[in-house]
Scaffold this motif. Structure first.
Motif, PDB file in Angstrom:
ATOM      1  N   ASP C  83      -5.240  24.917  20.490  1.00  0.00           N
ATOM      2  CA  ASP C  83      -6.689  24.941  20.548  1.00  0.00           C
ATOM      3  C   ASP C  83      -7.216  24.802  19.125  1.00  0.00           C
ATOM      4  O   ASP C  83      -6.601  25.301  18.194  1.00  0.00           O
ATOM      5  CB  ASP C  83      -7.090  26.327  21.085  1.00  0.00           C
ATOM      6  CG  ASP C  83      -8.199  26.225  22.081  1.00  0.00           C
ATOM      7  OD1 ASP C  83      -9.337  25.969  21.633  1.00  0.00           O
ATOM      8  OD2 ASP C  83      -7.910  26.379  23.287  1.00  0.00           O
ATOM      9  N   VAL C  84      -8.347  24.138  18.986  1.00  0.00           N
ATOM     10  CA  VAL C  84      -8.946  23.974  17.663  1.00  0.00           C
ATOM     11  C   VAL C  84      -9.108  25.316  16.958  1.00  0.00           C
ATOM     12  O   VAL C  84      -8.802  25.457  15.767  1.00  0.00           O
ATOM     13  CB  VAL C  84     -10.310  23.254  17.796  1.00  0.00           C
ATOM     14  CG1 VAL C  84     -11.097  23.342  16.510  1.00  0.00           C
ATOM     15  CG2 VAL C  84     -10.090  21.802  18.210  1.00  0.00           C
ATOM     16  N   PHE C 102       2.383  17.519  24.436  1.00  0.00           N
ATOM     17  CA  PHE C 102       1.326  17.198  25.406  1.00  0.00           C
ATOM     18  C   PHE C 102      -0.036  17.019  24.725  1.00  0.00           C
ATOM     19  O   PHE C 102      -0.939  16.412  25.294  1.00  0.00           O
ATOM     20  CB  PHE C 102       1.165  18.330  26.437  1.00  0.00           C
ATOM     21  CG  PHE C 102       2.268  18.436  27.452  1.00  0.00           C
ATOM     22  CD1 PHE C 102       2.929  17.316  27.925  1.00  0.00           C
ATOM     23  CD2 PHE C 102       2.641  19.670  27.968  1.00  0.00           C
ATOM     24  CE1 PHE C 102       3.935  17.417  28.883  1.00  0.00           C
ATOM     25  CE2 PHE C 102       3.638  19.790  28.929  1.00  0.00           C
ATOM     26  CZ  PHE C 102       4.294  18.661  29.387  1.00  0.00           C
ATOM     27  N   LEU C 103      -0.191  17.597  23.529  1.00  0.00           N
ATOM     28  CA  LEU C 103      -1.510  17.657  22.894  1.00  0.00           C
ATOM     29  C   LEU C 103      -1.654  16.732  21.694  1.00  0.00           C
ATOM     30  O   LEU C 103      -2.692  16.734  21.030  1.00  0.00           O
ATOM     31  CB  LEU C 103      -1.808  19.107  22.463  1.00  0.00           C
ATOM     32  CG  LEU C 103      -1.815  20.124  23.609  1.00  0.00           C
ATOM     33  CD1 LEU C 103      -2.116  21.521  23.078  1.00  0.00           C
ATOM     34  CD2 LEU C 103      -2.831  19.735  24.675  1.00  0.00           C
ATOM     35  N   ARG C 105      -2.213  13.742  21.324  1.00  0.00           N
ATOM     36  CA  ARG C 105      -3.292  12.753  21.388  1.00  0.00           C
ATOM     37  C   ARG C 105      -4.682  13.388  21.250  1.00  0.00           C
ATOM     38  O   ARG C 105      -5.691  12.673  21.253  1.00  0.00           O
ATOM     39  CB  ARG C 105      -3.220  11.973  22.712  1.00  0.00           C
ATOM     40  CG  ARG C 105      -2.078  10.974  22.789  1.00  0.00           C
ATOM     41  CD  ARG C 105      -2.354   9.724  21.955  1.00  0.00           C
ATOM     42  NE  ARG C 105      -3.489   8.997  22.443  1.00  0.00           N
ATOM     43  CZ  ARG C 105      -3.433   8.046  23.388  1.00  0.00           C
ATOM     44  NH1 ARG C 105      -2.263   7.703  23.879  1.00  0.00           N
ATOM     45  NH2 ARG C 105      -4.516   7.456  23.810  1.00  0.00           N
ATOM     46  N   GLN C 106      -4.765  14.734  21.154  1.00  0.00           N
ATOM     47  CA  GLN C 106      -6.068  15.413  21.043  1.00  0.00           C
ATOM     48  C   GLN C 106      -6.531  15.388  19.588  1.00  0.00           C
ATOM     49  O   GLN C 106      -6.132  16.215  18.774  1.00  0.00           O
ATOM     50  CB  GLN C 106      -5.976  16.852  21.558  1.00  0.00           C
ATOM     51  CG  GLN C 106      -5.431  16.967  22.988  1.00  0.00           C
ATOM     52  CD  GLN C 106      -6.191  16.113  23.995  1.00  0.00           C
ATOM     53  OE1 GLN C 106      -7.414  16.148  24.052  1.00  0.00           O
ATOM     54  NE2 GLN C 106      -5.467  15.310  24.778  1.00  0.00           N
ATOM     55  N   THR C 107      -7.382  14.447  19.284  1.00  0.00           N
ATOM     56  CA  THR C 107      -7.809  14.243  17.906  1.00  0.00           C
ATOM     57  C   THR C 107      -8.363  15.506  17.266  1.00  0.00           C
ATOM     58  O   THR C 107      -8.012  15.843  16.116  1.00  0.00           O
ATOM     59  CB  THR C 107      -8.871  13.119  17.857  1.00  0.00           C
ATOM     60  OG1 THR C 107      -8.311  11.953  18.461  1.00  0.00           O
ATOM     61  CG2 THR C 107      -9.268  12.805  16.429  1.00  0.00           C
ATOM     62  N   ASP C 108      -9.214  16.237  17.977  1.00  0.00           N
ATOM     63  CA  ASP C 108      -9.817  17.447  17.403  1.00  0.00           C
ATOM     64  C   ASP C 108      -8.758  18.426  16.915  1.00  0.00           C
ATOM     65  O   ASP C 108      -8.903  19.047  15.851  1.00  0.00           O
ATOM     66  CB  ASP C 108     -10.665  18.180  18.465  1.00  0.00           C
ATOM     67  CG  ASP C 108     -11.932  17.421  18.819  1.00  0.00           C
ATOM     68  OD1 ASP C 108     -12.196  16.371  18.214  1.00  0.00           O
ATOM     69  OD2 ASP C 108     -12.657  17.896  19.728  1.00  0.00           O
ATOM     70  N   VAL C 111      -6.819  17.067  13.822  1.00  0.00           N
ATOM     71  CA  VAL C 111      -7.678  17.125  12.633  1.00  0.00           C
ATOM     72  C   VAL C 111      -7.863  18.570  12.171  1.00  0.00           C
ATOM     73  O   VAL C 111      -7.797  18.872  10.972  1.00  0.00           O
ATOM     74  CB  VAL C 111      -9.045  16.451  12.926  1.00  0.00           C
ATOM     75  CG1 VAL C 111     -10.048  16.728  11.817  1.00  0.00           C
ATOM     76  CG2 VAL C 111      -8.840  14.942  13.119  1.00  0.00           C
ATOM     77  N   SER C 132       3.768   4.454  18.372  1.00  0.00           N
ATOM     78  CA  SER C 132       2.422   4.999  18.531  1.00  0.00           C
ATOM     79  C   SER C 132       2.214   6.283  17.735  1.00  0.00           C
ATOM     80  O   SER C 132       1.076   6.735  17.572  1.00  0.00           O
ATOM     81  CB  SER C 132       2.108   5.219  20.008  1.00  0.00           C
ATOM     82  OG  SER C 132       2.964   6.208  20.531  1.00  0.00           O
ATOM     83  N   HIS C 135      -0.330   6.401  14.701  1.00  0.00           N
ATOM     84  CA  HIS C 135      -1.750   6.764  14.787  1.00  0.00           C
ATOM     85  C   HIS C 135      -1.952   8.275  14.641  1.00  0.00           C
ATOM     86  O   HIS C 135      -2.926   8.712  14.058  1.00  0.00           O
ATOM     87  CB  HIS C 135      -2.333   6.264  16.109  1.00  0.00           C
ATOM     88  CG  HIS C 135      -2.084   4.811  16.327  1.00  0.00           C
ATOM     89  ND1 HIS C 135      -2.662   3.853  15.529  1.00  0.00           N
ATOM     90  CD2 HIS C 135      -1.289   4.157  17.204  1.00  0.00           C
ATOM     91  CE1 HIS C 135      -2.222   2.651  15.933  1.00  0.00           C
ATOM     92  NE2 HIS C 135      -1.405   2.822  16.948  1.00  0.00           N
ATOM     93  N   LYS C 139      -4.107  10.178  11.594  1.00  0.00           N
ATOM     94  CA  LYS C 139      -5.195  11.157  11.755  1.00  0.00           C
ATOM     95  C   LYS C 139      -5.035  12.314  10.773  1.00  0.00           C
ATOM     96  O   LYS C 139      -6.024  12.843  10.267  1.00  0.00           O
ATOM     97  CB  LYS C 139      -5.221  11.701  13.192  1.00  0.00           C
ATOM     98  CG  LYS C 139      -5.673  10.676  14.240  1.00  0.00           C
ATOM     99  CD  LYS C 139      -5.568  11.253  15.660  1.00  0.00           C
ATOM    100  CE  LYS C 139      -5.888  10.180  16.703  1.00  0.00           C
ATOM    101  NZ  LYS C 139      -5.683  10.676  18.094  1.00  0.00           N
ATOM    102  N   ASP C 142      -5.955  10.812   7.343  1.00  0.00           N
ATOM    103  CA  ASP C 142      -7.404  10.574   7.251  1.00  0.00           C
ATOM    104  C   ASP C 142      -8.180  11.876   7.077  1.00  0.00           C
ATOM    105  O   ASP C 142      -9.348  11.857   6.700  1.00  0.00           O
ATOM    106  CB  ASP C 142      -7.909   9.849   8.516  1.00  0.00           C
ATOM    107  CG  ASP C 142      -7.468   8.392   8.547  1.00  0.00           C
ATOM    108  OD1 ASP C 142      -6.940   7.888   7.527  1.00  0.00           O
ATOM    109  OD2 ASP C 142      -7.641   7.741   9.600  1.00  0.00           O
ATOM    110  N   SER C 143      -7.527  12.994   7.374  1.00  0.00           N
ATOM    111  CA  SER C 143      -8.160  14.298   7.166  1.00  0.00           C
ATOM    112  C   SER C 143      -7.829  14.852   5.791  1.00  0.00           C
ATOM    113  O   SER C 143      -8.083  16.016   5.502  1.00  0.00           O
ATOM    114  CB  SER C 143      -7.685  15.282   8.244  1.00  0.00           C
ATOM    115  OG  SER C 143      -7.920  14.764   9.539  1.00  0.00           O
TER     116      SER C 143
END
Lengths: 259, 259, 259, 259
Positions: C83-84, C102-103, C105-108, C111, C132, C135, C139, C142-143
């Motif tokens: 979780d964020v 599983f997570l 791909r969750q950009t938030d 990041v 893949s 990517h 992320k 990029d942060s």
């Protein structure tokens, strides 16, 4: 006919009596439902996992039974061949030569079948894409034979499961009329027993999807009593269920043929 | 109703005008065809491959548009949530909370959605078997909510392809009403560009098979012009094609509902 | 060091005594073998199939145990976040934040982890190609964080099996140092019981292949007695076997580092 | 010998000069490295996707070249057979009969090969589990021949990719000595061109993993210039790279043989 056609019969020809009995029943059902019918039976089984699996009653004997079924009911027949030398021999007795899925990449075998001038039913390899069946069909055509069929019998999904990719039906129909084998595509291969398993309770599910998608034909292995069949009992449809299944498929077909 | 229901709309809420325009068109079509309709739109996209992919217009703004669509046309709405804290918030605006496929194993999220008392639409993970959705549905029920739906959006087949396993539909229907997502299930993930590809020309094929098999609902992402959509353009159905597609599906449904 | 590094520990932090006991043993082994060691333990389990599976002893309590392990032995620690809001909190206690497969791909979430400035260990989704992961790493970068790791934990192969694709190791090493998770990659998911199975007898096989191929690190879940572990017992390595395994891996590494 | 053995040579026998030239080079390399060596070459290619693919220079001619290579360098030779009638014929010229992966379920062919008394190298079907190779080996043994080998050449992973499952090596070694085919297992089948693709840059990766896991032998197709080879050019190793590769594999083997 606007209807789909049916390739159906027992996995293997176990004897004359059972072949005629099964054919008689299916001829009656498909006559009522106006489904063009081709009797199916293997004259030998060459690709069993285990050497002690049933492999047939004798090639000549089984082929003659196929011929008798065809003449008795005035219907075409289909059998599968495993060897170049089988092609001409089987062509004397049956109308459609079927190339097993494991063997559809064997150029010699496909060409030998094509050169008999009979219809050639190419089973899609479990390891092949729908697109790649183009090349198998081309081998038939390059041999001077335009009478190719494609039959999808599922695709490997992990080691012990198969899946039907319905996206592949319209793809393969660009190459040849396409049949869905609704019994073998439910196999569960590579079981530790060496005997392939199956899920016959899902035959109707898969068949309904196939007809809705627009397949040209349906392939069904069926037997009066699959539990005593000498080959592939885990996948065959009980013959008593066939009429109900075909009625449903004809009903779906009657709708989608207008699309 | 004897008909299937429809979850449809744009991938993401890009603005009020586009949402209302799409809803209006689908409301008209589904009204004529007597298809119960739920408007679908994501209020944010949290699981893009690339950080520079479109992620939304602002949560509050998008949720309010969803609410407005629902009130304007008197229809239920559905949106997907990605975080426990989204559940209650989204529940203020929409009628169905959808758990994305990647997140359906996150117990906290499923429970948070279930506790709002809203319908919970559980997307089957691309990495999950139909049988394993039993556990996801049970989490909803164990939270005191009986209103679970399952939506199949395909299963991984190699790295860059997905496949729909129609054998799974009757399996999942034992757990909850089951929907077929006919747009995402045609995705081609893991493309080297980082942007998921698709095969929208096969939407009708997959949808016809789903209805024939007996799915309870159909999920379709649609847009006036998928080529300019900010998310998932490669998979959406052009809105102009929707009516013809639904007419065909209703025709198949009218046959199979009597089986 | 010329050696590979090791992320190892129990699946979940079940209590302070067990955490310290496991860490002490591994610190001793890796000290002798000159393997840089990071202690691993989950402070909660959020993605269980079943709602009644073990989910943790309390977040704060577990994180403090992780911190204590780190300080007691002077080693870095790693835990996974779901979780964020977990990101900043966990970052107060551990050195490496791990994004579950599983997570990923969750950009938030990615990041949020990246912005803590901690090392981010990105587990490759079971549904993702090695390519893949580029990517996901991007992320993190990029942060403003260059400290990404990738961990391969296998790829879906049918519904109930996973497979390690060793071709992917050099591919992913182009993006970030790459770790092989030799316990989760042997999982057998989607079992009908809702409890994931495994094949721990193959841990050495997979680990030897990984080291020979040149992975930068190895990830192992281990427990004094996997049969009583509260989570993932079917996959963990019995702690008594760890030293022998690592000796073999060091021997292979000592050869391939000269290639 | 404590070393692994090597089956290597060109995909197809294109002529005597090329066969002798390739064999001479490999004999020199393997002599220095003390690797038992078997020269490999196909005398015909029967399973091409396209009918216009190269299928051979003539059976008799190619078999005689294989025999000459064997006698010239005092080494055993291996070739693949596609038909029952090939078995006895090929057995006159070579020491090992290889059953192609597509054909390993053809009982007649396996039995015919076994009855020659030659070593039978059974390629694992791309559609078969490691466990299921037990039945293929049993067919050889039931024919009175104990000299079976198994060669893994990868497993289908989606339509256009193959993967090597290293978990299968110890499984298959319970049935027979097991070889890893490091060139075919990198194939990318079902390409739209009808010509199988490959990833030869990953040969070393796969080979290192195989040796580390403990395979008994390595199978490599190699050619002075794969770009001009008449068959499978996309997968063969450039002969100039062979020595370096084998040196690395011998180094890994020298470590793991002590485990």
């Amino acid at each position: 006919s606007d209807n789909f056609f049916l390739l159906a019969g027992p996995c293997a020809i176990e004897g004359e009596e059972m072949a005629l009995r099964i054919a008689e029943k299916i001829v009656a059902i498909t006559g009522d439902l106006k489904i063009p019918y081709v009797f199916k039976g293997s004259f030998k089984k060459a690709n069993r996992s285990r050497i002690d699996s049933f492999s047939g009653i004798g090639d000549e004997k089984a082929l003659k039974i196929l011929e008798k079924v065809g003449k008795t009911f005035g219907i075409p027949t289909v059998t599968d061949i495993h060897d170049v030398k089988d092609a001409e021999k089987a062509a004397e007795y049956v109308d459609v030569l079927q190339i097993p899925a494991f063997l559809v990449r064997q150029t010699d075998l496909v060409v030998a079948a094509a050169k008999t001038g009979k219809v050639v039913n190419l089973k899609k390899g479990q390891f092949m894409s729908p697109e790649s069946m183009k090349h198998a069909v081309q081998k038939v055509k390059d041999s001077g034979n335009e009478l190719a069929l494609i039959t999808d019998r599922g695709t490997m999904f992990g080691y012990q499961d198969m899946i039907v990719d319905f996206r592949g039906i319209p793809v393969m129909q660009e190459f040849a009329p396409t049949v869905l084998d609704v019994t073998h595509s439910l196999q569960q291969p590579n079981q530790s027993s060496g005997v392939t398993g199956g899920k016959p309770e899902l035959i109707e599910t898969i068949a309904r999807a196939g007809i809705a998608v627009g397949v040209d034909g349906i392939f069904i292995e069926t037997h009066h009593d699959p539990s005593i069949a000498k080959s592939d009992g885990a996948n065959m449809l009980k013959l008593n269920y066939l009429e109900d299944l075909l009625k449903k498929l004809v009903a779906i077909r009657s709708v989608i043929k207008n699309f």
